[in-house]
Design an enzyme around this catalytic site. Structure first.
Site, mmCIF file in Angstrom:
data_model
loop_
_atom_site.group_PDB
_atom_site.id
_atom_site.type_symbol
_atom_site.label_atom_id
_atom_site.label_comp_id
_atom_site.label_asym_id
_atom_site.label_seq_id
_atom_site.Cartn_x
_atom_site.Cartn_y
_atom_site.Cartn_z
ATOM 1 N N SER A 111 67.996 27.804 14.290
ATOM 2 C CA SER A 111 66.777 26.918 14.757
ATOM 3 C C SER A 111 65.972 26.373 13.450
ATOM 4 O O SER A 111 66.203 26.830 12.512
ATOM 5 C CB SER A 111 66.050 27.965 15.577
ATOM 6 O OG SER A 111 65.348 28.681 14.888
ATOM 7 N N GLU A 138 71.935 23.619 9.165
ATOM 8 C CA GLU A 138 72.387 22.966 10.320
ATOM 9 C C GLU A 138 71.409 23.339 11.247
ATOM 10 O O GLU A 138 71.393 24.508 11.658
ATOM 11 C CB GLU A 138 73.721 23.295 10.606
ATOM 12 C CG GLU A 138 74.707 22.832 9.570
ATOM 13 C CD GLU A 138 74.821 21.266 9.649
ATOM 14 O OE1 GLU A 138 74.290 20.755 10.819
ATOM 15 O OE2 GLU A 138 75.640 20.790 8.787
ATOM 16 N N CYS A 167 74.417 22.918 19.765
ATOM 17 C CA CYS A 167 73.250 22.421 18.945
ATOM 18 C C CYS A 167 73.042 20.774 19.329
ATOM 19 O O CYS A 167 72.067 19.962 19.332
ATOM 20 C CB CYS A 167 73.419 22.386 17.588
ATOM 21 S SG CYS A 167 75.069 22.149 16.869
#
Ligand code: NAD
Length: 493
Positions: A233, A254, A288
């Site tokens: 996150s 990421e 994501c």
């Protein structure tokens, strides 16, 4: 007992082990891992101490000194063996992924039969030859890509084995060693996968540890780890960056996304709906780069809401071990609570829940696919990343306005434009502030991603890229060798 249930039982009958220097390493502590489909404990997972992390770092540094001397062909061979071994154990590992993460078994197996091997084989086919920068009468200058050293790979819970392989493959090809830390929600398949791969890798090259979030923080602060490759996150990404500053670690981050899709009014709502639903709800929305905010022209809002509700309503929610399940449960209580809160907030603020919207009866963290019409900024479902099966529809009147609102997020992982005019679609896509902008697809379509396509975010969605040659170079550091050719000593100083 069905075959998958049998495979799971056999997998759980063996103890789970961390892999340190190529062998199992007993730990003093352990913790429980839950099955999100039953909300009950599935197994105990070993948790390493700080001293064991130190030992893993020493072992990895030593293994890396040998590994970097192995020819690139030698490294490729190990990676290909890893890919075959992973696929060989897909029944066992797939059953474990479904049991700890929730996704349907076919998708869980695919992490071991297609996605993981695609990373290992895809990177094994890449090249790292030196580049000739100059070769003239006076000098020969070459650019070399050297390994960085020991890479700490910190993994989230949505694709545990796939994400691990996506980091290990470039790290190993480039000549690094790695320390892998799976999420405490989903450590079991990763620990078992690395047990199964032990004898195809040099001992210590990949140390696989487990523990809670604290282990991640120890890794990011550790002086013996040279790079962190983190997926997770945005808030945790910020903590990772801050903690890595003292040792000036290389970082690939990421992070989360709040991907916008813009549907242009020349489209057919009924035709698009199944594609959009898949892009938003694949893996129960825990992707994501799932579609998370859908901008729809005012003239099409109601038709699109109806078509999406129909397509979403047809999805079957259930235990991932059942063959007819399309969407498993949310992967853990924390994520279930987030999705419940965001949908409630949208409803309270005037959102029209067109389907779903009420958690299913437990046990287990089941939430139905949910379409919320008349959504707008200011609703938490729009402003925050839902990471779950709830898609808000936002009305727009002008394309410029839709682009501006799509870009108003602090995140910028990916985005999409849906239209029959693909040239216009490309022009609008180019204006989206994100790392990947798709036209007429978004994340879940087979053509959307590939190991050769660099992936990552702009703004608060991350730093750096994974996949592709660009992704490989993130695991290297540049060295220039500049050799003077003239025989006479240099003049002056
Ligand atoms: P998370 O940030 O809570 O945890 C990710 C990992 O970080 C876990 O292994 C966790 O134990 C570890 N961790 C937690 N605190 C840490 C700390 N202080 N220092 C170091 N490590 C720490 O994320 P999550 O809930 O596991 O995953 C969901 C999030 O990940 C979503 O926001 C999603 O969008 C994002 N994600 C991004 C990508 C991408 O490629 N951009 C891919 C998958 C998931």
């Amino acid at each position: 007992m069905s075959e998958p249930a049998h495979a799971l039982k056999a997998a759980l009958d063996l103890p789970f082990e961390v892999t340190l220097d190529g062998a199992a390493c007993p730990t003093q502590r352990d913790f429980g891992v839950e099955n999100p489909a039953t909300a009950s404990e599935l197994a105990r997972c070993p948790a390493v101490s700080r001293e064991q992390l130190d030992k893993a770092v020493v072992g990895a540094r030593s293994a890396q000194r040998d590994w970097r001397e192995v020819s690139i062909d030698g490294r490729r061979e190990v990676m290909r063996d890893m890919a075959s071994r992973l696929a060989e154990y897909a029944d066992e590992l797939g059953a474990l992924i479904t049991a700890e993460q929730g996704k349907p078994l076919a998708a869980a197996r695919a992490e071991c039969t297609t996605m993981g091997p695609a990373s290992l084989l895809g990177f094994a086919a890449m090249d790292l030859s030196p580049e000739l920068l100059a070769d003239d009468a006076d000098r020969r200058v070459e650019l070399h890509r050297r390994p960085i050293g020991v890479v700490g790979a910190i993994i989230p819970w949505n694709y545990p084995v796939h994400t691990t392989m996506q980091k290990l493959a470039p790290a190993l090809l480039a000549g690094n060693a790695a320390i892998v830390k799976p999420s405490p929600y989903t450590p079991l398949a990763t620990l078992r996968a690395m047990e199964r791969l032990r004898d195809v890798m040099p001992p210590g090259l990949v140390q696989t540890l487990a523990g809670d979030d604290e282990l991640g923080a120890w890794m990011t602060a550790h002086a013996g780890i040279d790079k962190i490759s983190f997926t997770g996150s945005t808030p945790t990404g910020r903590a990772v960056m801050a903690s890595s500053a003292a040792t000036l670690k290389r970082l690939t981050l990421e992070l989360g996304g709040n991907d916008a899709g813009i549907v242009l009014p020349d489209t057919d709502a009924k035709q698009l709906a199944p594609l959009i639903v898949r892009s938003a709800f694949n893996n129960t929305g825990q992707v994501c780069h799932a579609l998370k905010r859908l901008f729809v022209h005012s003239s099409q809002h109601d038709a699109m809401a109806d078509a999406l509700a129909e397509a979403a309503g047809a999805l079957r929610v259930g235990n991932g071990m059942n063959q007819d399940t399309d969407l498993g449960p949310l992967a853990n209580r924390m994520q279930f609570d987030i999705v419940c809160r965001l949908v409630e907030d949208a409803r309270d603020r005037g959102g029209q829940v067109r389907c779903g919207g009420i958690p299913l009866e437990g046990p287990g963290y089941f939430y139905p696919p949910t379409i919320v019409g008349e959504a707008r900024e200011g609703m938490a479902l729009v402003d925050e990343e839902q990471f779950g099966p709830a898609l808000p529809l936002l009305r727009y009147d002008e394309v410029d306005e839709a682009v501006e609102r799509a870009n108003a997020s602090e995140q910028g992982l990916s985005g999409s434009v849906w239209t029959n005019d693909t040239a216009l679609g490309e022009r609008v896509a180019a204006r989206l502030e994100c790392g990947t902008a798709w036209v007429n697809q978004h994340s879940a379509q087979p053509t959307a991603n590939h190991v050769l396509f660099p992936f990552g975010g702009v703004k608060a969605s991350g730093i750096g890229r994974e996949r592709g040659e660009v992704g490989l170079l993130e695991y290297t550091q540049t060295q220039v060798i500049n050799r003077r050719k003239t025989e006479s000593p240099p003049e002056g100083r």
